[in-house]
Scaffold this motif. Sequence first.
Motif, PDB file in Angstrom:
ATOM      1  N   TRP A 108      -9.610 -13.022  -4.154  1.00  0.00           N
ATOM      2  CA  TRP A 108      -9.541 -11.877  -5.061  1.00  0.00           C
ATOM      3  C   TRP A 108      -8.105 -11.531  -5.449  1.00  0.00           C
ATOM      4  N   TRP A 109      -7.127 -12.114  -4.756  1.00  0.00           N
ATOM      5  CA  TRP A 109      -5.725 -11.865  -5.105  1.00  0.00           C
ATOM      6  C   TRP A 109      -5.357 -12.463  -6.467  1.00  0.00           C
ATOM      7  N   GLY A 110      -6.136 -13.410  -6.952  1.00  0.00           N
ATOM      8  CA  GLY A 110      -5.831 -14.051  -8.224  1.00  0.00           C
ATOM      9  C   GLY A 110      -5.213 -15.429  -8.031  1.00  0.00           C
ATOM     10  N   LEU A 111      -4.844 -16.053  -9.140  1.00  0.00           N
ATOM     11  CA  LEU A 111      -4.307 -17.413  -9.105  1.00  0.00           C
ATOM     12  C   LEU A 111      -2.865 -17.378  -8.604  1.00  0.00           C
ATOM     13  N   ASN A 112      -2.714 -17.510  -7.310  1.00  0.00           N
ATOM     14  CA  ASN A 112      -1.395 -17.451  -6.684  1.00  0.00           C
ATOM     15  C   ASN A 112      -0.993 -18.830  -6.158  1.00  0.00           C
TER      16      ASN A 112
ATOM     17  N   SER B   4      -2.067 -10.518  -7.658  1.00  0.00           N
ATOM     18  CA  SER B   4      -1.480  -9.341  -7.039  1.00  0.00           C
ATOM     19  C   SER B   4      -1.545  -9.487  -5.532  1.00  0.00           C
ATOM     20  N   GLU B   5      -0.656  -8.800  -4.832  1.00  0.00           N
ATOM     21  CA  GLU B   5      -0.732  -8.729  -3.379  1.00  0.00           C
ATOM     22  C   GLU B   5      -1.144  -7.335  -2.920  1.00  0.00           C
ATOM     23  N   HIS B   6      -1.614  -6.503  -3.846  1.00  0.00           N
ATOM     24  CA  HIS B   6      -2.054  -5.152  -3.547  1.00  0.00           C
ATOM     25  C   HIS B   6      -3.578  -5.085  -3.668  1.00  0.00           C
TER      26      HIS B   6
ATOM     27  N   ALA C 256      -5.828  -2.749  -4.039  1.00  0.00           N
ATOM     28  CA  ALA C 256      -6.443  -1.945  -5.093  1.00  0.00           C
ATOM     29  C   ALA C 256      -6.410  -2.668  -6.436  1.00  0.00           C
ATOM     30  N   GLU C 257      -5.278  -3.290  -6.720  1.00  0.00           N
ATOM     31  CA  GLU C 257      -5.154  -4.017  -7.983  1.00  0.00           C
ATOM     32  C   GLU C 257      -6.030  -5.261  -7.981  1.00  0.00           C
ATOM     33  N   ALA C 258      -6.049  -5.976  -6.855  1.00  0.00           N
ATOM     34  CA  ALA C 258      -6.894  -7.167  -6.753  1.00  0.00           C
ATOM     35  C   ALA C 258      -8.363  -6.797  -6.892  1.00  0.00           C
ATOM     36  N   SER C 259      -8.754  -5.694  -6.294  1.00  0.00           N
ATOM     37  CA  SER C 259     -10.136  -5.232  -6.405  1.00  0.00           C
ATOM     38  C   SER C 259     -10.505  -4.917  -7.848  1.00  0.00           C
ATOM     39  N   ALA C 260      -9.576  -4.316  -8.572  1.00  0.00           N
ATOM     40  CA  ALA C 260      -9.824  -4.006  -9.986  1.00  0.00           C
ATOM     41  C   ALA C 260      -9.945  -5.282 -10.808  1.00  0.00           C
ATOM     42  N   PHE C 261      -9.087  -6.259 -10.520  1.00  0.00           N
ATOM     43  CA  PHE C 261      -9.180  -7.549 -11.211  1.00  0.00           C
ATOM     44  C   PHE C 261     -10.564  -8.159 -10.997  1.00  0.00           C
ATOM     45  N   MET C 262     -10.991  -8.177  -9.730  1.00  0.00           N
ATOM     46  CA  MET C 262     -12.277  -8.785  -9.396  1.00  0.00           C
ATOM     47  C   MET C 262     -13.431  -8.047 -10.063  1.00  0.00           C
ATOM     48  N   ALA C 263     -13.375  -6.714 -10.021  1.00  0.00           N
ATOM     49  CA  ALA C 263     -14.439  -5.914 -10.624  1.00  0.00           C
ATOM     50  C   ALA C 263     -14.570  -6.183 -12.120  1.00  0.00           C
ATOM     51  N   SER C 264     -13.437  -6.448 -12.774  1.00  0.00           N
ATOM     52  CA  SER C 264     -13.470  -6.710 -14.219  1.00  0.00           C
ATOM     53  C   SER C 264     -14.253  -7.978 -14.547  1.00  0.00           C
ATOM     54  N   VAL C 265     -14.429  -8.832 -13.538  1.00  0.00           N
ATOM     55  CA  VAL C 265     -15.196 -10.061 -13.727  1.00  0.00           C
ATOM     56  C   VAL C 265     -16.634  -9.883 -13.257  1.00  0.00           C
ATOM     57  N   VAL C 266     -16.806  -9.459 -12.012  1.00  0.00           N
ATOM     58  CA  VAL C 266     -18.149  -9.467 -11.418  1.00  0.00           C
ATOM     59  C   VAL C 266     -19.047  -8.358 -11.944  1.00  0.00           C
ATOM     60  N   GLU C 267     -18.467  -7.290 -12.477  1.00  0.00           N
ATOM     61  CA  GLU C 267     -19.290  -6.178 -12.947  1.00  0.00           C
ATOM     62  C   GLU C 267     -19.711  -6.305 -14.401  1.00  0.00           C
TER      63      GLU C 267
ATOM     64  N   ASN D 214      -2.043  -4.370   3.611  1.00  0.00           N
ATOM     65  CA  ASN D 214      -3.124  -3.681   2.910  1.00  0.00           C
ATOM     66  C   ASN D 214      -4.157  -3.053   3.847  1.00  0.00           C
ATOM     67  N   ASN D 215      -3.868  -3.092   5.141  1.00  0.00           N
ATOM     68  CA  ASN D 215      -4.791  -2.524   6.137  1.00  0.00           C
ATOM     69  C   ASN D 215      -6.184  -3.146   6.011  1.00  0.00           C
ATOM     70  N   LEU D 216      -6.217  -4.468   5.974  1.00  0.00           N
ATOM     71  CA  LEU D 216      -7.471  -5.202   5.844  1.00  0.00           C
ATOM     72  C   LEU D 216      -7.713  -6.048   7.090  1.00  0.00           C
TER      73      LEU D 216
END
Length: 261
Positions: free
Chosen positions: A57-61, A90-92, A94-105, A233-235
């Motif tokens: 979910w971090w993206g193409l890194n 992203s390495e954050h 919240a931002e990675a989650s938003a990126f992922m949501a823009s695809v899966v939702e 990120n406290n994960l």
Amino acid sequence: MISRLLFLALFFSSGLQAALREESVSYQAGGTTFKGYLAWDDAKGAKQPGVLVVHEWWGLNDYAKQRAKMLAELGYTALAVDMYGDGKSSEHAAEASAFMASVVERAGVSEQRFAAAEAFLKRQPSVDPSKIAAIGYCFGGATVLNMARQGGDLAAVVSFHGNLATKTPAQPGKVKARILVLNGAADEFVSADSIAAFEAEMARAGADYRFVNYPGVRHGFSNPDADRLGKANNLPIAYDSEADRQSWAAMQDLFRKVFGK
């Protein structure tokens, strides 16, 4: 004699390095430009099997690109896929989650973007378009599993610490790909219920699948950056070198069976 040996060593070393090719590439889907990373080895010959690598979910890194490079060293042409557009990462969390949501939702978006990457890979001169596989990590693992569920024309899919839940379970006779799921038994994002549901789904569908659960291993086990990213990120994610080694070997074994190499 020494100078001649040195010359030969340099010559062959240079030749081996030059055989491995890396290229930033772009392709289109739904009016969006995607920036992937292509890797292949000229020394392995033309018409290699192709492998799509779908990122976490971090993206193409750099991690996803490194996996593509490792596949190229094994004799595959690999495309590290951009699922977010414009090569975003992203390495954050919240931002990675938003990126992922823009695809899966958004219905059909993931499928459209995966299909565009697959079509691009099949067009490469070094690729045998009849021999395509896909691997994915975390978000990417879920992505490749869903492509298999929908009957994608893939020889094999491999999920590394990917989500197993789905709203569109595989239907009987639909799955064409051989499936390998590599999971950490201590992964807090993958419940025992979701594992049971997945295995029941695969059995009903008549899929050729294998599920591997690594004892005591947490989410993100294949990524050496997991400890750092988890702390920042406290994960609850952590790298596990032995699970990393074993899972990569399991993938190679499946590809040898499927592609004969």
